[in-house]
Design an enzyme around this catalytic site. Structure first.
Site, PDB file in Angstrom:
ATOM      1  N   LYS A 273       0.845  -1.206   0.000  1.00 41.09           N
ATOM      2  CA  LYS A 273       0.000   0.000   0.000  1.00 41.09           C
ATOM      3  C   LYS A 273       0.875   1.248   0.000  1.00 41.09           C
ATOM      4  O   LYS A 273       1.732   1.417   0.862  1.00 41.09           O
ATOM      5  CB  LYS A 273      -0.916  -0.014   1.230  1.00 41.09           C
ATOM      6  CG  LYS A 273      -1.725   1.274   1.447  1.00 41.09           C
ATOM      7  CD  LYS A 273      -2.675   1.154   2.649  1.00 41.09           C
ATOM      8  CE  LYS A 273      -3.365   2.483   2.965  1.00 41.09           C
ATOM      9  NZ  LYS A 273      -4.278   2.393   4.126  1.00 41.09           N
ATOM     10  N   ASP A 278      -2.949   9.985   3.761  1.00 42.05           N
ATOM     11  CA  ASP A 278      -4.336   9.550   3.922  1.00 42.05           C
ATOM     12  C   ASP A 278      -5.089  10.536   4.803  1.00 42.05           C
ATOM     13  O   ASP A 278      -5.075  10.431   6.029  1.00 42.05           O
ATOM     14  CB  ASP A 278      -4.384   8.136   4.526  1.00 42.05           C
ATOM     15  CG  ASP A 278      -5.813   7.622   4.647  1.00 42.05           C
ATOM     16  OD1 ASP A 278      -6.724   8.251   4.064  1.00 42.05           O
ATOM     17  OD2 ASP A 278      -6.013   6.586   5.321  1.00 42.05           O
ATOM     18  N   LYS A 285     -10.545  12.407   8.267  1.00 43.37           N
ATOM     19  CA  LYS A 285     -10.098  11.985   9.600  1.00 43.37           C
ATOM     20  C   LYS A 285     -10.076  13.189  10.550  1.00 43.37           C
ATOM     21  O   LYS A 285      -9.909  14.313  10.114  1.00 43.37           O
ATOM     22  CB  LYS A 285      -8.669  11.423   9.514  1.00 43.37           C
ATOM     23  CG  LYS A 285      -8.538  10.081   8.837  1.00 43.37           C
ATOM     24  CD  LYS A 285      -7.065   9.670   8.758  1.00 43.37           C
ATOM     25  CE  LYS A 285      -6.905   8.330   8.065  1.00 43.37           C
ATOM     26  NZ  LYS A 285      -7.511   7.193   8.789  1.00 43.37           N
ATOM     27  N   ASP A 296       1.376   6.375   5.521  1.00 47.31           N
ATOM     28  CA  ASP A 296       0.417   5.378   5.035  1.00 47.31           C
ATOM     29  C   ASP A 296       0.917   4.676   3.762  1.00 47.31           C
ATOM     30  O   ASP A 296       0.206   3.877   3.168  1.00 47.31           O
ATOM     31  CB  ASP A 296      -0.953   6.037   4.807  1.00 47.31           C
ATOM     32  CG  ASP A 296      -2.116   5.084   4.994  1.00 47.31           C
ATOM     33  OD1 ASP A 296      -1.942   4.060   5.682  1.00 47.31           O
ATOM     34  OD2 ASP A 296      -3.206   5.367   4.450  1.00 47.31           O
ATOM     35  N   ASP A 355     -12.414   6.656   3.611  1.00 47.96           N
ATOM     36  CA  ASP A 355     -11.214   6.427   4.411  1.00 47.96           C
ATOM     37  C   ASP A 355     -10.784   4.952   4.379  1.00 47.96           C
ATOM     38  O   ASP A 355      -9.717   4.600   4.866  1.00 47.96           O
ATOM     39  CB  ASP A 355     -11.461   6.880   5.864  1.00 47.96           C
ATOM     40  CG  ASP A 355     -10.177   7.112   6.633  1.00 47.96           C
ATOM     41  OD1 ASP A 355      -9.095   7.080   6.009  1.00 47.96           O
ATOM     42  OD2 ASP A 355     -10.262   7.325   7.855  1.00 47.96           O
ATOM     43  N   GLU A 357      -9.556   3.342   1.958  1.00 53.90           N
ATOM     44  CA  GLU A 357      -9.015   3.502   0.606  1.00 53.90           C
ATOM     45  C   GLU A 357      -7.910   2.510   0.281  1.00 53.90           C
ATOM     46  O   GLU A 357      -7.687   2.186  -0.889  1.00 53.90           O
ATOM     47  CB  GLU A 357      -8.500   4.940   0.431  1.00 53.90           C
ATOM     48  CG  GLU A 357      -7.069   5.206   0.952  1.00 53.90           C
ATOM     49  CD  GLU A 357      -6.884   4.988   2.449  1.00 53.90           C
ATOM     50  OE1 GLU A 357      -7.885   5.038   3.189  1.00 53.90           O
ATOM     51  OE2 GLU A 357      -5.743   4.737   2.896  1.00 53.90           O
ATOM     52  N   ARG A 359      -7.624  -0.721   0.795  1.00 53.65           N
ATOM     53  CA  ARG A 359      -8.120  -1.956   0.177  1.00 53.65           C
ATOM     54  C   ARG A 359      -8.512  -1.728  -1.285  1.00 53.65           C
ATOM     55  O   ARG A 359      -8.448  -2.647  -2.095  1.00 53.65           O
ATOM     56  CB  ARG A 359      -9.269  -2.533   1.021  1.00 53.65           C
ATOM     57  CG  ARG A 359     -10.464  -1.664   1.158  1.00 53.65           C
ATOM     58  CD  ARG A 359     -11.371  -2.040   2.340  1.00 53.65           C
ATOM     59  NE  ARG A 359     -10.872  -1.510   3.615  1.00 53.65           N
ATOM     60  CZ  ARG A 359     -11.451  -1.682   4.793  1.00 53.65           C
ATOM     61  NH1 ARG A 359     -12.576  -2.402   4.883  1.00 53.65           N
ATOM     62  NH2 ARG A 359     -10.951  -1.161   5.877  1.00 53.65           N
TER      63      ARG A 359
HETATM   64  N1  BES Z   1      -4.516   4.223   6.893  1.00 56.11           N
HETATM   65  C1  BES Z   1      -5.653   3.929   7.673  1.00 56.11           C
HETATM   66  C2  BES Z   1      -5.364   2.920   8.790  1.00 56.11           C
HETATM   67  C3  BES Z   1      -4.388   3.344   9.852  1.00 56.11           C
HETATM   68  C4  BES Z   1      -4.821   3.723  11.099  1.00 56.11           C
HETATM   69  C5  BES Z   1      -3.032   3.262   9.636  1.00 56.11           C
HETATM   70  C6  BES Z   1      -3.928   4.064  12.087  1.00 56.11           C
HETATM   71  C7  BES Z   1      -2.128   3.614  10.610  1.00 56.11           C
HETATM   72  C8  BES Z   1      -2.566   4.015  11.836  1.00 56.11           C
HETATM   73  C9  BES Z   1      -6.743   3.343   6.796  1.00 56.11           C
HETATM   74  O1  BES Z   1      -6.782   3.813   5.502  1.00 56.11           O
HETATM   75  C10 BES Z   1      -8.051   3.700   7.425  1.00 56.11           C
HETATM   76  O2  BES Z   1      -8.352   4.854   7.468  1.00 56.11           O
HETATM   77  N2  BES Z   1      -8.784   2.689   7.887  1.00 56.11           N
HETATM   78  C11 BES Z   1     -10.055   2.904   8.495  1.00 56.11           C
HETATM   79  C12 BES Z   1     -11.028   1.928   7.883  1.00 56.11           C
HETATM   80  C13 BES Z   1     -12.466   2.186   8.258  1.00 56.11           C
HETATM   81  C14 BES Z   1     -12.942   3.476   7.629  1.00 56.11           C
HETATM   82  C15 BES Z   1     -13.295   1.027   7.793  1.00 56.11           C
HETATM   83  C16 BES Z   1      -9.910   2.647   9.988  1.00 56.11           C
HETATM   84  O3  BES Z   1      -9.174   1.736  10.373  1.00 56.11           O
HETATM   85  O4  BES Z   1     -10.509   3.374  10.754  1.00 56.11           O
HETATM   86 ZN    ZN Z   2      -4.994   4.506   4.732  1.00 53.71          ZN
HETATM   87 MN    MN Z   3      -7.908   5.580   5.321  1.00 54.61          MN
END
Ligand code: BES
Ligand code: ZN
Ligand code: MN
Length: 508
Positions: A273, A278, A285, A296, A355, A357, A359
């Protein structure tokens, strides 16, 4: 950079600024190289042990001056902890600690024994490798933007050389091989750390592709980079949707290492990734800690780092390094929650949350490499979910997958690198959480088991290949400096990816 050498000789006669020796917890009279030094110093170390001023506790560091009794000026005694718990992980960690300690004292030329090798507790080459890794990783600093000079770049404080001294001629070649491996592998991890620590206004998708190109050119491996036009031609709707809100052009980076060209089916694709920032997109966020999202792209950085190491170590296997590099931003052109997009493989996706994104870009990156190459195995690496931080904290990365053989290979590699990992299940029952009323699949599965449903979404695009997935959202950053770890980017799991590829080359 500190030069790591191997020299044949008697450590008690080394004229270095400091010699690193060691001590196990609870040992009264030191053995091996430490014993030889103790004897040359008239029992100075045993005396300190007797007085309980040195205990050998893990991470303990004691510096003593030799006052002309031997050519070296100082001795640094590192605690190894309990003998039963001793391993290359301990060696890597205390070597990082020792190197920083020496640098901080202004020492320029250090010599060292090879911990655990002389007394037969560790393989000679493995110990030398762990020392080289610990020293290289532990001395890392990211000071590109501070006008005040870093410790290592000011002439006064830079450890210039670190020399393993060995009396037995028969061990020299194993030591040298270990040092080379350790240096190659840790330098690869530092490439990943640098990419992650750089801010997102510098490392955008195009810059990431440039860094990968420079690496590939130096390593002599082919690289291909697709831009927005190419993504459109390949109908990569998922990757394009994530990039839609950003002024920075997306890049799909494909690196190729052909170590077994006669057997094209002996291959693995590492897909990382590469979200260079992000923001969350329209599902933005909160601002607290949002800066961490410059990292990210850690999965992608680890793939670029691993490809560098792999092309230097030359295992007999073919490896594709794939990095979808995209910035996830909100804007008038950004994708919206509720949008339905079509991925490269034809599957439609309801974007419940912009968010989620990672996947989406991984889906298209995996489809692309499968479409262009006859891929047997896929390992994807991603800072994918906050949920993995809840499950495993900052200690271990999550591992999931449909091929238990591949998952086991990842777990086994991670044991020798000490980049801790733990498997989570992909039970069928979780799949319904990704059900969409409008499209083939939805990009979120709700709060319960968030790391598993995220993995299962990626699994929709890996049917028919051996697949493992690493969620590194809890391990890409370190909160503190300790052992071979430096506060900031960890470079995880670069070293494990290299080891995995080497192990697979041995078994297939
Ligand atoms: N990049 C984030 C995940 C992340 C969180 C990485 C903390 C490093 C530290 C990812 O893209 C994300 O935002 N995931 C969301 C998914 C949700 C919206 C289903 C999450 O984990 O909240
Ligand atoms: Zn992310
Ligand atoms: Mn995200």
């Amino acid at each position: 950079m500190t030069v790591i050498n191997v020299e044949k000789g008697d450590i008690t006669k080394s004229p270095s600024d400091a010699i690193v020796v060691n001590l196990f917890e609870g040992v009264a009279s030191p053995e091996g190289g430490t014993g030889a030094i103790d004897k040359a110093l008239g029992g100075a170390i045993s005396e300190l042990i007797k007085e309980k001023e040195i205990t050998g506790k893990l991470g303990e560091s004691t510096l003593i001056h030799t006052l002309g009794k031997i050519p070296a000026k100082r001795i640094l005694i590192m605690g190894l902890g309990k003998r039963e718990k001793f391993s290359t992980s301990v060696v890597r960690s205390i070597s990082g600690h020792a190197a920083r300690y020496l640098r901080q004292k202004g020492i320029k030329h250090a010599a060292s024994i090879t911990h655990g090798a002389g007394i037969g507790q560790l393989d000679t080459s493995d110990s030398a490798q762990a020392i080289a890794e610990g020293v290289t990783l532990g001395l890392y600093e990211f000071k590109n933007y501070q006008s005040k000079k870093s410790e290592s770049s000011s002439n006064e404080k830079s450890l210039e050389s670190f020399t393993l001294i060995e009396q037995d001629e028969g061990r020299i070649s194993a030591l040298k091989a270990g040092v080379v491996r350790g240096s190659v592998i840790s330098t690869s991890a530092l490439l990943a750390r640098n990419l992650v620590n750089e801010p997102a206004n510098v490392v955008n998708p195009v810059k990431m592709a440039q860094v990968a190109s420079a690496m590939a050119q130096e390593a002599g491996i082919p690289i291909e980079i697709l831009g927005r036009e190419d993504l459109m031609q390949n109908e990569m709707g998922a990757m394009l949707a994530v990039s839609a809100g950003s002024a920075n052009e997306p890049q799909l980076i494909i690196m190729e290492y052909l170590g077994d060209p006669e057997n094209p089916e002996n291959n693995i694709a590492l897909v990382g990734k590469g979200i260079t920032f992000d923001s969350g997109g329209i599902s933005i966020k909160p601002s607290a800690s949002m800066w961490e999202m410059k990292g990210d792209m850690s999965g992608g950085a680890s793939v670029i780092g691993a490809m560098k190491g792999i092309s230097e170590l030359k295992p007999k296997i073919n490896v594709y390094g794939v990095v979808p590099a995209v910035e996830n931003m909100p804007s008038g052109t950004a994708q919206r929650p509720g949008d339905i997009i079509r991925a490269m493989n034809g599957k439609t996706i309801e974007v419940d949350n912009t968010d989620a994104e990672g996947r989406l870009i991984l889906a298209d990156a995996i489809s692309y490499i499968r479409h262009t190459k006859n891929v047997r195995r896929v390992v994807d690496i991603a800072t994918l979910t906050g949920a993995i931080v809840i499950a495993l904290g900052h200690v271990a990365s999550g591992v999931m997958g449909t091929s238990q053989t591949l998952v086991d290979a990842v777990l086994s590699a991670s044991k020798s690198t000490d980049e801790k990992m733990w498997q989570l299940p992909l039970f069928e029952e979780y799949k319904r959480q990704n059900h969409s009323d409008y499209a083939d699949v939805k990009n979120t599965g709700g709060r319960p088991a968030g790391s598993i449903t995220a993995a299962l979404f990626i699994g929709e695009f890996t049917e028919g290949v051996e697949w493992a997935h690493l969620d590194i959202a809890g391990t890409f950053l370190s909160e503190k400096t300790t052992g071979h770890m430096i506060k900031g980017a960890t470079g995880v799991p670069t070293r494990t990816l290299i080891k995995l590829v080497e192990d697979l080359a041995q078994t297939s």
